[in-house]
Design a protein around this motif. Structure first.
Motif, PDB file in Angstrom:
ATOM      1  N   GLN A  21     -14.018  30.877  -5.621  1.00  0.00           N
ATOM      2  CA  GLN A  21     -12.940  31.182  -4.683  1.00  0.00           C
ATOM      3  C   GLN A  21     -13.125  32.627  -4.253  1.00  0.00           C
ATOM      4  O   GLN A  21     -13.433  33.488  -5.073  1.00  0.00           O
ATOM      5  CB  GLN A  21     -11.589  31.017  -5.363  1.00  0.00           C
ATOM      6  CG  GLN A  21     -11.237  29.550  -5.565  1.00  0.00           C
ATOM      7  CD  GLN A  21      -9.792  29.373  -5.993  1.00  0.00           C
ATOM      8  OE1 GLN A  21      -9.301  30.140  -6.813  1.00  0.00           O
ATOM      9  NE2 GLN A  21      -9.126  28.380  -5.446  1.00  0.00           N
ATOM     10  N   SER A  22     -12.979  32.870  -2.967  1.00  0.00           N
ATOM     11  CA  SER A  22     -13.201  34.217  -2.456  1.00  0.00           C
ATOM     12  C   SER A  22     -12.306  34.477  -1.265  1.00  0.00           C
ATOM     13  O   SER A  22     -12.031  33.567  -0.483  1.00  0.00           O
ATOM     14  CB  SER A  22     -14.666  34.362  -2.028  1.00  0.00           C
ATOM     15  OG  SER A  22     -14.873  35.620  -1.436  1.00  0.00           O
ATOM     16  N   THR A 200     -26.113  37.641  -6.505  1.00  0.00           N
ATOM     17  CA  THR A 200     -25.424  38.827  -7.044  1.00  0.00           C
ATOM     18  C   THR A 200     -24.225  38.411  -7.886  1.00  0.00           C
ATOM     19  O   THR A 200     -23.932  39.034  -8.906  1.00  0.00           O
ATOM     20  CB  THR A 200     -24.955  39.798  -5.928  1.00  0.00           C
ATOM     21  OG1 THR A 200     -23.987  39.162  -5.107  1.00  0.00           O
ATOM     22  CG2 THR A 200     -26.094  40.306  -5.086  1.00  0.00           C
ATOM     23  N   ARG A 201     -23.535  37.346  -7.463  1.00  0.00           N
ATOM     24  CA  ARG A 201     -22.352  36.919  -8.232  1.00  0.00           C
ATOM     25  C   ARG A 201     -22.774  36.324  -9.582  1.00  0.00           C
ATOM     26  O   ARG A 201     -22.079  36.530 -10.599  1.00  0.00           O
ATOM     27  CB  ARG A 201     -21.512  35.913  -7.433  1.00  0.00           C
ATOM     28  CG  ARG A 201     -20.702  36.577  -6.321  1.00  0.00           C
ATOM     29  CD  ARG A 201     -19.620  35.670  -5.769  1.00  0.00           C
ATOM     30  NE  ARG A 201     -18.443  35.675  -6.596  1.00  0.00           N
ATOM     31  CZ  ARG A 201     -17.187  35.906  -6.150  1.00  0.00           C
ATOM     32  NH1 ARG A 201     -16.959  36.149  -4.872  1.00  0.00           N
ATOM     33  NH2 ARG A 201     -16.171  35.868  -6.972  1.00  0.00           N
ATOM     34  N   VAL A 202     -23.893  35.600  -9.581  1.00  0.00           N
ATOM     35  CA  VAL A 202     -24.373  35.034 -10.851  1.00  0.00           C
ATOM     36  C   VAL A 202     -24.708  36.172 -11.818  1.00  0.00           C
ATOM     37  O   VAL A 202     -24.340  36.139 -12.996  1.00  0.00           O
ATOM     38  CB  VAL A 202     -25.598  34.115 -10.618  1.00  0.00           C
ATOM     39  CG1 VAL A 202     -26.252  33.730 -11.950  1.00  0.00           C
ATOM     40  CG2 VAL A 202     -25.188  32.859  -9.843  1.00  0.00           C
ATOM     41  N   ILE A 203     -25.384  37.200 -11.302  1.00  0.00           N
ATOM     42  CA  ILE A 203     -25.775  38.318 -12.175  1.00  0.00           C
ATOM     43  C   ILE A 203     -24.530  39.097 -12.621  1.00  0.00           C
ATOM     44  O   ILE A 203     -24.355  39.395 -13.804  1.00  0.00           O
ATOM     45  CB  ILE A 203     -26.792  39.238 -11.464  1.00  0.00           C
ATOM     46  CG1 ILE A 203     -28.078  38.451 -11.163  1.00  0.00           C
ATOM     47  CG2 ILE A 203     -27.105  40.463 -12.337  1.00  0.00           C
ATOM     48  CD1 ILE A 203     -29.098  39.193 -10.325  1.00  0.00           C
ATOM     49  N   HIS A 348     -18.442  41.108  -3.068  1.00  0.00           N
ATOM     50  CA  HIS A 348     -18.421  39.932  -3.944  1.00  0.00           C
ATOM     51  C   HIS A 348     -18.551  40.311  -5.416  1.00  0.00           C
ATOM     52  O   HIS A 348     -17.943  39.679  -6.288  1.00  0.00           O
ATOM     53  CB  HIS A 348     -19.528  38.954  -3.543  1.00  0.00           C
ATOM     54  CG  HIS A 348     -19.155  38.095  -2.373  1.00  0.00           C
ATOM     55  ND1 HIS A 348     -18.545  36.864  -2.519  1.00  0.00           N
ATOM     56  CD2 HIS A 348     -19.275  38.284  -1.048  1.00  0.00           C
ATOM     57  CE1 HIS A 348     -18.320  36.344  -1.315  1.00  0.00           C
ATOM     58  NE2 HIS A 348     -18.752  37.179  -0.403  1.00  0.00           N
ATOM     59  N   ILE A 349     -19.350  41.338  -5.695  1.00  0.00           N
ATOM     60  CA  ILE A 349     -19.503  41.772  -7.091  1.00  0.00           C
ATOM     61  C   ILE A 349     -18.158  42.289  -7.612  1.00  0.00           C
ATOM     62  O   ILE A 349     -17.730  41.944  -8.727  1.00  0.00           O
ATOM     63  CB  ILE A 349     -20.613  42.854  -7.203  1.00  0.00           C
ATOM     64  CG1 ILE A 349     -21.982  42.230  -6.912  1.00  0.00           C
ATOM     65  CG2 ILE A 349     -20.601  43.510  -8.581  1.00  0.00           C
ATOM     66  CD1 ILE A 349     -23.097  43.251  -6.657  1.00  0.00           C
ATOM     67  N   LEU A 350     -17.472  43.094  -6.785  1.00  0.00           N
ATOM     68  CA  LEU A 350     -16.143  43.610  -7.192  1.00  0.00           C
ATOM     69  C   LEU A 350     -15.179  42.452  -7.419  1.00  0.00           C
ATOM     70  O   LEU A 350     -14.403  42.449  -8.386  1.00  0.00           O
ATOM     71  CB  LEU A 350     -15.587  44.552  -6.123  1.00  0.00           C
ATOM     72  CG  LEU A 350     -16.319  45.891  -5.936  1.00  0.00           C
ATOM     73  CD1 LEU A 350     -15.800  46.608  -4.690  1.00  0.00           C
ATOM     74  CD2 LEU A 350     -16.169  46.778  -7.163  1.00  0.00           C
ATOM     75  N   GLU A 351     -15.234  41.464  -6.529  1.00  0.00           N
ATOM     76  CA  GLU A 351     -14.343  40.310  -6.661  1.00  0.00           C
ATOM     77  C   GLU A 351     -14.674  39.526  -7.938  1.00  0.00           C
ATOM     78  O   GLU A 351     -13.776  39.093  -8.665  1.00  0.00           O
ATOM     79  CB  GLU A 351     -14.479  39.413  -5.424  1.00  0.00           C
ATOM     80  CG  GLU A 351     -13.427  38.327  -5.335  1.00  0.00           C
ATOM     81  CD  GLU A 351     -13.546  37.525  -4.027  1.00  0.00           C
ATOM     82  OE1 GLU A 351     -12.574  37.455  -3.272  1.00  0.00           O
ATOM     83  OE2 GLU A 351     -14.633  36.967  -3.765  1.00  0.00           O
ATOM     84  N   ASN A 356     -13.475  37.520 -13.642  1.00  0.00           N
ATOM     85  CA  ASN A 356     -14.793  36.993 -14.027  1.00  0.00           C
ATOM     86  C   ASN A 356     -14.765  35.733 -14.871  1.00  0.00           C
ATOM     87  O   ASN A 356     -13.908  35.553 -15.738  1.00  0.00           O
ATOM     88  CB  ASN A 356     -15.586  38.065 -14.791  1.00  0.00           C
ATOM     89  CG  ASN A 356     -17.029  37.652 -14.959  1.00  0.00           C
ATOM     90  OD1 ASN A 356     -17.674  37.317 -13.976  1.00  0.00           O
ATOM     91  ND2 ASN A 356     -17.524  37.614 -16.177  1.00  0.00           N
ATOM     92  N   LYS A 357     -15.730  34.876 -14.557  1.00  0.00           N
ATOM     93  CA  LYS A 357     -16.040  33.722 -15.395  1.00  0.00           C
ATOM     94  C   LYS A 357     -17.554  33.576 -15.306  1.00  0.00           C
ATOM     95  O   LYS A 357     -18.116  33.547 -14.199  1.00  0.00           O
ATOM     96  CB  LYS A 357     -15.329  32.483 -14.815  1.00  0.00           C
ATOM     97  CG  LYS A 357     -15.630  31.200 -15.527  1.00  0.00           C
ATOM     98  CD  LYS A 357     -14.524  30.842 -16.495  1.00  0.00           C
ATOM     99  CE  LYS A 357     -14.824  29.496 -17.159  1.00  0.00           C
ATOM    100  NZ  LYS A 357     -14.224  29.417 -18.503  1.00  0.00           N
TER     101      LYS A 357
END
Ligand code: COA
Length: 379
Positions: A21-22, A200-203, A348-351, A356-357
């Protein structure tokens, strides 16, 4: 989402799967609409600046005047890349791919940022500012270094787009080209869960730091099916060489089942709204330079692909001829994408850090089971 026990055939490439979700950006592929934090891309391209979009992506709202000034000041103060990184770049093989150089040098920035570690917002924003400020510096520095020239120091009186053109070309850009570059950065800033942003979100989801996540994003962006397509488009135009040769070239490529670069999209089933702006800029640059060939060839390819395959140009199609006529070397087009996309990646990284999950999907196992180990000399 498909569960591990269902077939994943329908979701090859995770098409249509909602994996996060974003509130950062949304792509409506049917209607060709792209929004950042609620604002239509056309509205932003018409009225905004890249720095304003950076603020928007990170904060979820447009900045007030003093907030924009503060962000601009923080970014500009950080334009200069660490001298240690520039010194090491001078040791790289001169024929290295600019995206490989960028990936490695961005990873190195990590060592020289004492404040940008940690996944809390304060430290992550510090890293995001340094990266947003310095990626353009690194891209321009490599252009100079590989041509045996000294990198040009950034000019803190200029915005990101204009400063980049100045450091790359060694002279101040004309106002129309500076604005075109600024809008190009706005258009490339975010695109929801594209391959590099998902990376980037996976990392980031492992709670690795911003530098690690962005380094992975750059690696993903480099591929020709993603950001690498803009360079591939220009190579294609140069290879075709002439307007008259377009139709036969496209027919031949399609007969050989080769993909036409810059055409088609995983989400858009109609015109990519970013291509609308870049088509206009490709034409404007052609008129300015008195060289309409590349725009005319692009139009012919666009028409052929629409007629024959019902496919539309994406963001990379017309950016290629626009950048070409701005005298930007072909293999620097994808690094320019990174100068912009750093804003979306870091948003996205900040979000991700904020809620985080760990991202850990399943694979459908299609291999064998119950095999027994055979000693090596009995195989
Ligand atoms: N030229 C010719 N045919 C294309 C094509 C293109 N650019 N893009 C897709 N197709 C065809 C495929 O060959 C395939 O045909 P088939 O069903 O007969 O095998 C069909 O369309 C579906 O292609 P596929 O690659 O599975 O679709 P996708 O949704 O994954 O495609 C892209 C998205 C972007 C990867 C794809 O359009 C592409 O490779 N484009 C060129 C690279 C590019 O410009 N990338 C930048 C994206 S912003």
């Amino acid at each position: 989402m498909t569960t591990a026990t269902e077939s994943t055939a329908a979701t090859a490439g995770l098409r249509g799967v909602v994996a996060a979700q974003s509130s950062i950006g949304d792509v409506n592929g049917e209607q060709g609409i792209l929004i950042y934090q609620g604002y239509d891309i056309h509205d932003l391209a018409e009225h905004s600046t890249f720095e304003e979009v950076v603020f928007l992506l990170w904060n979820g709202r447009l900045p007030k005047k003093d907030e924009l000034e503060e962000l601009q000041t923080r970014i500009r103060r950080n334009y200069a890349a660490p001298t240690e990184v520039i010194a090491l770049m001078k040791q790289f093989p001169k024929d290295s791919e600019p995206m490989d150089v960028l990936r490695t040098s961005v990873s190195m920035l990590d060592f020289y940022d004492s404040q940008g570690h940690g996944t809390d917002r304060e430290h992550a924003v510090k890293a995001a500012i340094k990266l947003t400020a310095q990626i353009g510096t690194l891209v321009a520095a490599w252009e100079r270094i590989r041509n045996d020239k000294e990198p040009i120091a950034p000019d803190q009186s200029l915005g990101i787009a204009e400063n980049f053109l100045y450091m790359l070309r060694g002279e101040q850009a004309e106002a129309d080209e500076a604005r075109m570059m600024d809008v190009a950065l706005i258009l490339h800033a975010d695109h929801e869960l594209n391959a590099s942003t998902f990376t980037t979100r996976v990392i980031a989801g492992t709670l690795a730091d911003v530098y690690g996540a962005v380094t992975g994003g750059i690696a993903a962006l480099a591929g020709p099916l993603h950001g690498g397509a803009n360079t591939a488009v220009m190579k294609m135009l140069v290879e075709i060489g002439d307007e008259e040769a377009v139709d036969a070239w496209v027919d031949n490529a399609l007969a050989e089942k080769r993909k036409i670069m810059g055409i088609g999209h995983a989400v858009y089933k109609t015109e990519d709204p970013r291509a609308t702006w870049l088509r206009k800029y490709s034409k404007m640059m052609g008129e300015k330079k008195g060289e309409m060939k590349w725009f005319n060839m692009s139009q012919k390819i666009e028409k052929a692909m629409l007629d024959k395959k019902g496919m539309y140009p994406n963001v990379d199609f017309y950016s290629a001829s626009t950048y070409y006529l701005m005298d930007i070397p072909l293999d620097q087009y994808t690094p320019i994408f990174a100068i912009s996309r750093i804003s979306g990646w870091t948003g996205h990284i900040l979000e991700q850090y904020g809620n985080n999950k760990l991202i850990r999907p399943r694979a459908e196992y299609i291999g064998e089971r119950d095999l027994k180990y055979t000693p090596i000399d009995e195989r």
